[in-house]
Design an enzyme around this catalytic site. Structure first.
Site, PDB file in Angstrom:
ATOM      1  N   ARG A   1       9.920  18.976 -12.483  1.00 41.83           N
ATOM      2  CA  ARG A   1       9.661  18.133 -11.306  1.00 41.83           C
ATOM      3  C   ARG A   1      10.097  16.681 -11.569  1.00 41.83           C
ATOM      4  O   ARG A   1      11.085  16.218 -11.028  1.00 41.83           O
ATOM      5  CB  ARG A   1       8.163  18.208 -10.949  1.00 41.83           C
ATOM      6  CG  ARG A   1       7.839  17.628  -9.577  1.00 41.83           C
ATOM      7  CD  ARG A   1       7.690  16.120  -9.518  1.00 41.83           C
ATOM      8  NE  ARG A   1       6.683  15.595 -10.452  1.00 41.83           N
ATOM      9  CZ  ARG A   1       6.522  14.300 -10.675  1.00 41.83           C
ATOM     10  NH1 ARG A   1       7.294  13.393 -10.098  1.00 41.83           N
ATOM     11  NH2 ARG A   1       5.606  13.870 -11.534  1.00 41.83           N
TER      12      ARG A   1
ATOM     13  N   HIS B   1       0.550   9.419 -18.488  1.00 44.04           N
ATOM     14  CA  HIS B   1       1.882   9.805 -17.992  1.00 44.04           C
ATOM     15  C   HIS B   1       2.824   8.620 -18.260  1.00 44.04           C
ATOM     16  O   HIS B   1       2.956   7.720 -17.434  1.00 44.04           O
ATOM     17  CB  HIS B   1       1.748  10.113 -16.497  1.00 44.04           C
ATOM     18  CG  HIS B   1       3.004  10.520 -15.794  1.00 44.04           C
ATOM     19  ND1 HIS B   1       3.285  11.821 -15.441  1.00 44.04           N
ATOM     20  CD2 HIS B   1       4.061   9.790 -15.328  1.00 44.04           C
ATOM     21  CE1 HIS B   1       4.436  11.882 -14.794  1.00 44.04           C
ATOM     22  NE2 HIS B   1       4.941  10.650 -14.716  1.00 44.04           N
TER      23      HIS B   1
ATOM     24  N   CYS C   1      11.629   8.107 -11.434  1.00 42.20           N
ATOM     25  CA  CYS C   1      11.112   8.159 -10.063  1.00 42.20           C
ATOM     26  C   CYS C   1      12.146   7.474  -9.190  1.00 42.20           C
ATOM     27  O   CYS C   1      12.412   6.294  -9.351  1.00 42.20           O
ATOM     28  CB  CYS C   1       9.761   7.444  -9.948  1.00 42.20           C
ATOM     29  SG  CYS C   1       9.182   7.325  -8.237  1.00 42.20           S
TER      30      CYS C   1
HETATM   31  P1  HMG Z   1       7.514  10.627   6.454  1.00 44.10           P
HETATM   32  O1  HMG Z   1       8.888  10.575   6.978  1.00 44.10           O
HETATM   33  O2  HMG Z   1       6.632   9.434   6.635  1.00 44.10           O
HETATM   34  O3  HMG Z   1       6.789  11.941   7.013  1.00 44.10           O
HETATM   35  O4  HMG Z   1       7.566  10.985   4.912  1.00 44.10           O
HETATM   36  P2  HMG Z   1       6.028  12.242   8.356  1.00 44.10           P
HETATM   37  O5  HMG Z   1       4.659  12.724   8.001  1.00 44.10           O
HETATM   38  O6  HMG Z   1       6.150  11.069   9.298  1.00 44.10           O
HETATM   39  O7  HMG Z   1       6.885  13.463   8.958  1.00 44.10           O
HETATM   40  C1  HMG Z   1       8.259  13.329   9.334  1.00 44.10           C
HETATM   41  C2  HMG Z   1       8.948  14.684   9.319  1.00 44.10           C
HETATM   42  O8  HMG Z   1       8.987  15.168   7.974  1.00 44.10           O
HETATM   43  C3  HMG Z   1       8.232  15.763  10.117  1.00 44.10           C
HETATM   44  O9  HMG Z   1       9.243  16.630  10.622  1.00 44.10           O
HETATM   45  C4  HMG Z   1       7.424  16.510   9.084  1.00 44.10           C
HETATM   46  O10 HMG Z   1       7.151  17.858   9.417  1.00 44.10           O
HETATM   47  C5  HMG Z   1       8.352  16.446   7.883  1.00 44.10           C
HETATM   48  P3  HMG Z   1       9.703  16.566  12.156  1.00 44.10           P
HETATM   49  O11 HMG Z   1       8.440  16.808  12.940  1.00 44.10           O
HETATM   50  O12 HMG Z   1      10.267  15.203  12.369  1.00 44.10           O
HETATM   51  O13 HMG Z   1      10.725  17.677  12.246  1.00 44.10           O
HETATM   52  N1  HMG Z   1       7.601  16.520   6.627  1.00 44.10           N
HETATM   53  C6  HMG Z   1       7.829  17.379   5.620  1.00 44.10           C
HETATM   54  N2  HMG Z   1       8.753  18.351   5.444  1.00 44.10           N
HETATM   55  C7  HMG Z   1       8.693  19.064   4.297  1.00 44.10           C
HETATM   56  N3  HMG Z   1       7.766  18.854   3.329  1.00 44.10           N
HETATM   57  C8  HMG Z   1       6.845  17.884   3.470  1.00 44.10           C
HETATM   58  C9  HMG Z   1       6.860  17.110   4.656  1.00 44.10           C
HETATM   59  N4  HMG Z   1       6.084  16.079   5.078  1.00 44.10           N
HETATM   60  C10 HMG Z   1       6.542  15.737   6.280  1.00 44.10           C
HETATM   61  N5  HMG Z   1       5.921  17.682   2.523  1.00 44.10           N
HETATM   62  C11 HMG Z   1       6.665  11.904   2.875  1.00 44.10           C
HETATM   63  C12 HMG Z   1       6.368  11.081   4.131  1.00 44.10           C
HETATM   64  C13 HMG Z   1       5.446  11.770   1.979  1.00 44.10           C
HETATM   65  C14 HMG Z   1       6.868  13.354   3.277  1.00 44.10           C
HETATM   66  C15 HMG Z   1       7.949  11.320   2.221  1.00 44.10           C
HETATM   67  O14 HMG Z   1       7.785   9.955   2.062  1.00 44.10           O
HETATM   68  C16 HMG Z   1       8.240  11.944   0.889  1.00 44.10           C
HETATM   69  O15 HMG Z   1       8.584  13.114   0.798  1.00 44.10           O
HETATM   70  N6  HMG Z   1       8.100  11.160  -0.240  1.00 44.10           N
HETATM   71  C17 HMG Z   1       8.218  11.709  -1.577  1.00 44.10           C
HETATM   72  C18 HMG Z   1       8.808  10.722  -2.518  1.00 44.10           C
HETATM   73  C19 HMG Z   1       8.807  11.312  -3.889  1.00 44.10           C
HETATM   74  O16 HMG Z   1       8.824  12.513  -4.073  1.00 44.10           O
HETATM   75  N7  HMG Z   1       8.791  10.425  -4.924  1.00 44.10           N
HETATM   76  C20 HMG Z   1       8.814  10.844  -6.274  1.00 44.10           C
HETATM   77  C21 HMG Z   1       7.560  11.527  -6.729  1.00 44.10           C
HETATM   78  S1  HMG Z   1       6.265  10.419  -7.212  1.00 44.10           S
HETATM   79  C22 HMG Z   1       6.611  10.070  -8.879  1.00 44.10           C
HETATM   80  O17 HMG Z   1       7.649  10.407  -9.380  1.00 44.10           O
HETATM   81  C23 HMG Z   1       5.565   9.358  -9.687  1.00 44.10           C
HETATM   82  C24 HMG Z   1       4.828  10.300 -10.665  1.00 44.10           C
HETATM   83  O18 HMG Z   1       5.739  10.934 -11.555  1.00 44.10           O
HETATM   84  C25 HMG Z   1       3.810   9.495 -11.506  1.00 44.10           C
HETATM   85  C26 HMG Z   1       4.411   8.229 -12.138  1.00 44.10           C
HETATM   86  O19 HMG Z   1       5.399   8.331 -12.892  1.00 44.10           O
HETATM   87  O20 HMG Z   1       3.831   7.174 -11.857  1.00 44.10           O
HETATM   88  C27 HMG Z   1       4.038  11.384  -9.918  1.00 44.10           C
HETATM   89 MG    MG Z   2       6.572  10.073 -13.329  1.00 43.38          MG
END
Ligand code: HMG
Ligand code: MG
Length: 299
Positions: free
Chosen positions: A16, A208, A241
């Site tokens: 991931r 982490h 990230c």
């Molecule tokens: P958004 O655009 O604000 O979503 O994104 P929304 O709720 O307004 O929905 C918009 C559309 O997206 C809708 O579809 C939803 O159904 C769809 P429409 O009605 O327009 O056809 N949708 C989805 N589709 C599939 N899967 C979903 C989903 N949610 C909504 N889950 C959202 C908000 C959170 C989804 C977006 O901002 C996003 O996906 N962000 C993820 C970013 C990410 O993955 N970052 C990296 C991971 S975090 C990390 O790495 C840190 C960590 O490792 C710890 C550290 O190191 O600190 C964990």
């Molecule tokens: Mg991370």
């Protein structure tokens, strides 16, 4: 050096956190083969993918196919990142064991990463956690930018406490403290843990570390001295990230294992089998993996 207890849990996040930031799309069948190899190394926990929006993280757009396609080895927990109800629906359809919800201690990173303020995020994660628990899944929480934010710089410990409190109140079993951009150094880790461990038991927290500045191993050592026993890492040091400029890979599982075993700690993981899995994904990535162990074994 003497550490107590000696049993350490490593949570492998490479499929991931490792793959999410890579420009190469690793084909679904290769992801599945890699995860299956790691399932037989003695690792007890694998974060296999992410059910975020595929437009935000194209490298993991095949989350359902990956999670549904992997072998389930008894004793291994298969987890995935889930941001909201839509993500949970997809995760449940793919029979994931554990759901990882996430948010940031700092406001700007939270907005950039998940398009919502922290206040807007709390009810979404509370609902996701409640529904995941009701479906019989365990839930883990991540707090990002604990040691520094790429947009705001220093992060107040009060913000870390507030977000950690909120996650535990929602019912997560553990909170993983993210050094998202790899800015932490050992003294800071000690100071932050001194505060947090007065409030939260060590077995409710995990570390982490990203290794952007080469401090991750030193930060693990300090955390071990403070009684921490759960660490996230990524095989070969893959990772980052995409919504945190400057973030590079997680601490490498293979390097971490080398140190832990050298210290006499038990992980249950077979280093040689792990190396075979690292060589496999290295070939698929088409570039050398960054971990010291991988460079040493191929020198
Ligand atoms: P958004 O655009 O604000 O979503 O994104 P929304 O709720 O307004 O929905 C918009 C559309 O997206 C809708 O579809 C939803 O159904 C769809 P429409 O009605 O327009 O056809 N949708 C989805 N589709 C599939 N899967 C979903 C989903 N949610 C909504 N889950 C959202 C908000 C959170 C989804 C977006 O901002 C996003 O996906 N962000 C993820 C970013 C990410 O993955 N970052 C990296 C991971 S975090 C990390 O790495 C840190 C960590 O490792 C710890 C550290 O190191 O600190 C964990
Ligand atoms: Mg991370």
């Amino acid at each position: 050096m003497k550490f107590d207890p000696k049993k350490i849990t490593i949570k492998e996040v490479g499929p991931r956190d490792g793959l999410q930031n890579e420009s190469v799309f690793v084909p679904t069948a290769d992801k599945i083969a890699w995860i299956n190899q790691m399932s037989h190394t003695g690792l007890s926990y694998l974060e296999v993918t992410s059910f975020v929006h595929p437009k935000w993280i194209p490298a993991l757009a095949d989350a359902v196919e990956v999670a549904a396609g992997i072998e389930r080895v008894p004793g291994v927990t298969y987890a995935a990142l889930v941001p909201n109800a839509k993500g949970l629906e997809r995760a449940l359809s793919a029979r994931i064991d554990e759901v990882s919800v996430f948010l940031s201690a700092s406001e700007t990173h939270n907005v950039k990463n998940i398009n919502k303020s922290r206040e807007e995020t709390f009810p979404i994660l509370a609902e996701t956690t409640r529904d995941a628990l009701a479906a019989g899944k365990s839930v883990r929480g991540y707090v990002s930018t604990v040691f520094g934010c790429p947009y705001e710089g220093a992060v107040a410990i009060e913000d870390v406490i507030r977000v950690t409190d909120a996650l535990l109140e929602m019912g997560v079993s553990e909170v993983s403290l993210g050094d998202t951009i790899g800015v932490a150094q050992p003294r800071q880790v000690q100071e932050v843990l001194e505060v947090l461990l007065k409030r939260f038991p060590a077995d409710k927290l995990a570390m982490h570390f990203h290794d952007t500045r080469g401090m991750a191993m030193a930060n693990v050592l300090v955390s071990l001295e403070m009684g921490m026993t759960t660490f996230d890492s990524s095989l070969g040091g893959l990772g980052g990230c995409p919504y945190a400029p400057g973030a590079s890979g997680n601490i490498a599982t293979d390097d971490l294992l080398y140190m832990l075993h050298g210290l006499g700690m038990e992980t249950g993981i077979d280093g040689e089998k792990l190396q075979t899995a690292a060589l496999f994904i290295q070939e698929k990535m088409g570039r050398p993996l960054m971990s010291h162990s991988m460079q040493a074994c191929q020198a």
